[in-house]
Design an enzyme around this catalytic site. Structure first.
Site, PDB file in Angstrom:
ATOM      1  N   PRO A  70     -32.779  29.679 -50.993  1.00 23.85           N
ATOM      2  CA  PRO A  70     -33.404  30.537 -49.984  1.00 23.85           C
ATOM      3  C   PRO A  70     -34.922  30.419 -49.979  1.00 23.85           C
ATOM      4  O   PRO A  70     -35.539  30.009 -50.966  1.00 23.85           O
ATOM      5  CB  PRO A  70     -33.004  31.944 -50.409  1.00 23.85           C
ATOM      6  N   CYS A  71     -35.502  30.817 -48.851  1.00 23.40           N
ATOM      7  CA  CYS A  71     -36.913  30.524 -48.655  1.00 23.40           C
ATOM      8  C   CYS A  71     -37.710  31.720 -48.168  1.00 23.40           C
ATOM      9  O   CYS A  71     -38.846  31.570 -47.753  1.00 23.40           O
ATOM     10  CB  CYS A  71     -37.035  29.398 -47.641  1.00 23.40           C
ATOM     11  N   GLN A  72     -37.131  32.931 -48.212  1.00 25.23           N
ATOM     12  CA  GLN A  72     -37.850  34.074 -47.632  1.00 25.23           C
ATOM     13  C   GLN A  72     -39.251  34.214 -48.201  1.00 25.23           C
ATOM     14  O   GLN A  72     -40.181  34.612 -47.518  1.00 25.23           O
ATOM     15  CB  GLN A  72     -37.105  35.387 -47.890  1.00 25.23           C
TER      16      GLN A  72
END
Ligand code: SAM
Length: 316
Positions: A70-72
């Site tokens: 994930p890259c939030q």
């Protein structure tokens, strides 16, 4: 047929690319039930484990490991918080890499990771993957160069096990964009991708919230003959459909519609087409519109992942 394990699999953008590149996906994993449901409706032959990666203690031995953590924490639309816990899921990928010891791996992430404030995380990943025994290269790829009708730049790492003594080069562009890659076929447009779909789909298929000030703080419009703006994981921020009036810049971070004509955001189904998913992608009825936008916007465009996987020399 070379085999692969896919981690942070989502609804299967990366995996559709791997299948196209000729891989047999032996195992997939994600924590999000709707991502699993969507994946299995479209790619039913994979053993998809629904759990946190942290709870998986062993993995099948395969040729390739793929993962798009994930890259939030790093993304332009996200919190850009370098201490966020979710930024460190690459450690779980590293754990799997050391257990499986595949011949190669592919990682995709947002290009925000090359920003100065995240550079230490990028470097830490490189160090980890290299000390795990891999020759690693990274690059930022533009999805339009691989035939995806969307402005989307993403960071890729590719590692090849050092003992194989093989070099990897990222795939060169296959489609022309903005004259930078002359002589190649023209990148498909929004019209090519969604021109056959109804101009006004069912209301449940698109986000109908008002166009609030934040939405109008940037240009969300692209025309039929353009490539789409980046498809994101929230319906509220989905780009405008080209039947909408254009946006005119009023000043810094301030835009308005050029007339009062009807406007709407792209639907999740249109977003999936603009991500390069198969045209008849099926969305299970469980969960609502926002979850569909989420899994589509989180995905890697399959044609880009396929191009990267196909560029790995035949070490299988
Ligand atoms: C960038 S998306 C992956 C997109 C996917 N590769 C695709 O192409 O469709 C990251 C994924 O990581 C999943 N995820 C987040 N935390 C996780 C965890 N602890 N264990 C497993 N998956 C997790 C999210 O649910 C999300 O689907």
């Amino acid at each position: 047929m070379p085999t692969a394990v896919s981690l942070f699999t989502g609804c299967g953008g990366s995996d559709a690319g791997l299948l196209d590149a000729g891989f047999d996906i032996v195992m997939a994993n994600d924590i999000l039930p709707y991502a699993r449901d969507t994946y299995l409706r479209n790619l039913p032959n994979t053993d998809y484990v629904l759990s946190s990666i942290a709870d998986i203690k062993s993995f099948p031995k395969v040729d390739l490991l793929a993962g798009c953590y994930p890259c939030q924490g790093f993304s332009q639309g996200g919190l850009r918080d370098p201490v966020k816990k979710i930024n460190y899921l690459y450690r779980e990928f590293d754990r799997a890499l050391r257990l499986i010891k595949p011949k190669a791996f592919i990682v995709e992430n947002v290009s925000g990771m090359i920003r100065n404030d995240f550079r230490h995380l990028l470097n830490n990943q490189l160090i980890r993957f290299r000390t795990a025994g891999y020759r690693v290269k990274w690059d930022v790829l533009d999805a339009r160069h691989y035939g995806v009708p969307q402005e989307r730049s993403r960071l890729f790492f590719v590692g090849i096990r050092s003992d194989l003594d093989v070099c990897f080069d990222f795939p060169t562009p296959c489609y022309e964009t903005e004259g930078a890659t002359q002589g190649l076929p023209r990148c498909p447009t929004i019209r090519d991708a969604i021109g056959d779909l109804p101009l006004w789909p069912d209301e449940e298929e698109y986000d109908r919230q008002e166009f609030h000030w934040y939405y109008l703080s940037r240009n969300r419009y692209r025309g039929w003959e353009d490539q789409s703006r980046t498809i994101v994981a929230t319906g509220r921020h989905a780009p405008l459909h080209p039947i909408s009036p254009k946006l005119i810049r009023l000043g810094t971070d301030e835009w308005k519609f050029e007339n009062d004509g009807p406007a709407r955001r792209l639907s999740y189904r249109e977003a999936a087409r603009l991500q390069g998913f198969q045209r008849d992608m099926v969305f299970p009825d469980t969960y609502g519109t926002q979850m569909r936008y989420r899994v589509v916007g989180n995905a890697v465009p399959p044609p880009v992942f396929a191009a990267v996987a196909k560029a790995i020399p035949n070490i299988w």
